[in-house]
Design an enzyme around this catalytic site. Sequence first.
Site, PDB file in Angstrom:
ATOM      1  N   SER A 182       0.789  -1.226   0.000  1.00 59.23           N
ATOM      2  CA  SER A 182       0.000   0.000   0.000  1.00 59.23           C
ATOM      3  C   SER A 182       0.821   1.275   0.000  1.00 59.23           C
ATOM      4  CB  SER A 182      -0.939   0.014   1.214  1.00 59.23           C
ATOM      5  OG  SER A 182      -0.205  -0.033   2.424  1.00 59.23           O
ATOM      6  N   HIS A 210      -5.310  -3.795  -2.298  1.00 53.87           N
ATOM      7  CA  HIS A 210      -4.978  -2.866  -3.381  1.00 53.87           C
ATOM      8  C   HIS A 210      -4.834  -3.567  -4.731  1.00 53.87           C
ATOM      9  CE1 HIS A 210      -4.374   0.479  -0.576  1.00 53.87           C
ATOM     10  NE2 HIS A 210      -3.907  -0.454   0.237  1.00 53.87           N
ATOM     11  N   LYS A 245     -12.009   0.252  -1.385  1.00 54.25           N
ATOM     12  CA  LYS A 245     -10.990   0.859  -2.251  1.00 54.25           C
ATOM     13  C   LYS A 245     -11.483   0.818  -3.697  1.00 54.25           C
ATOM     14  CE  LYS A 245      -7.322  -0.067   1.051  1.00 54.25           C
ATOM     15  NZ  LYS A 245      -8.183  -0.652   2.121  1.00 54.25           N
TER      16      LYS A 245
END
Length: 397
Positions: A182, A210, A245
Site C-alpha cells: 500500500s 490494493h 478501495k
Amino acid sequence: MSSLQEFLNTRLADRRAQQLYRQHKILAAAPGPLAVVDGRELITFSSNDYLGLASHPEVIAAQQRGALLGAGATASHLVNGHFDIHQQLQHKIAEVTGREAALLFGSGYMANVGAINALVGRGDFVVQDKLNHASLIDGGRISGAQYLRFAHNDLHGLERQLRRAREKSDGKILLAVDGVYSMDGDTAHLAEMAALCDRFDAWLMVDEAHGFGVMGSDAFPCAGSAAAAGLDQQSAPIVMGTLGKAAGNGGAFIAGSQALIDYLTQFARTYIYTTGMPPAVAAGCLRALELMQQEPLRETLQQRIAYFRQRATALALPLENSTSAIQPLVLGCEKTVLGVAEQLQQAGYLVGAIRPPTVPAGTARLRITLSATHSQAQIDGLLQALVAALKSSEVAV
C-alpha cells in the site's frame, strides 16, 4: 494534572516535534476526483477509489435502494443480521475472485485479524513480509503463533524462514503477504511464494486490498494480484479483499474454498462477535462489482498509470518500481514531505504525505494514487505543480 493527562500531553508533544502529528482533512463529499477539502476545491491524488466507483451514480442509487431494507443489520450475521443482499454479495465475490465461497467482514483489518487468529495459534508459525500492512502484522502478533519476518520481497529470506519454521515444528505454517504493497505500490512475488509454500507445506494468505478490482487474469480480470500471478484456489487458498478501495464502498471479505468459509464462520471472532454490514453498503458493493465486470474501468486505470509514469520519467522525477495505481515519491525527510504536500495543496492538488510509523524511518514520501477518473490534463497539472514544489524545496530532480 493527572498522570493520564500528563502522559497524553507528553506523547502528543513528541509527535508534533517529530513532524509526525496527524490531523483530519474534512471532505464535503467523496472525491471523484474533484473534492471540496476544508472548504476548498482540490484535485485529489490521495484516494484509494481506483475505479471512481465511490461517486458512481449507479452505485449510489444501489445504496439508496439497499437502505430501504433498513438502516443497519441490527445484529451479527449469525444472530439475525444476515440479509439476502449479503448472500448475493458473497456469491458475486466468489464469482469475481474465482473461488468457491466468500465471507463478509466489517473491514480489512477485521478480516485479516480474524482469519489469522482462526487459522493459527500456539505451536504454529506465521511468516510475514516486513512491509506488510498493520492488520496482517497485528493479526500475527496476537495469534499466539511464533512470528517470523523476512526482508521485503526477499525470496531467499522467505525460504530461510519457512525452512526454520518447518524444522522447528510439524504444526501449521501460514505465510501472509500483501499482494500489492500500500505504501510502495509494488507487488509480491506470489508465484514463487506459492511454490515455496507447496515445498514447505505452508498456507499462502494474500491481502488483495490494493489488487482486487484493478488486477487479474484473462479468466478473472478483477480478482487481484494472485490471479495476475496465475494462482488458483489451491495455490492461493486464502484471499482477503477490501470493498472500500476499488469497489468504492466499505467492508471486506475472505474468499476461498467452501470449507475455509464454513470454518471461518464458526471460528473467526471478528466475524462472529460484531454487527453485520449495513444492507445499503452491501447493495452498493454488489452494484460496484457488477460495474467492474461490465465497464472498461480497469483498462482506463492502466492507461492513466502508464501516462503518469511516462510523463514523470520525462521530468526525471524519482519514481519507485511500481506499475500499480500507487505511485510513491520517497523524499526521506518528514519536514520536506509536509512542505511539498502543502505547496501542492496551495496549487490545488491533494496528495498524501506519508510518514513514520506508517513507513520506515527515513522513507517519508508523497503517496500519489491514480484513478480511472483522472484526466490526462489533471495528471499533467499535478506533475507541473510537483516539479515546482520540489524545486522550491531544494529537492533534486
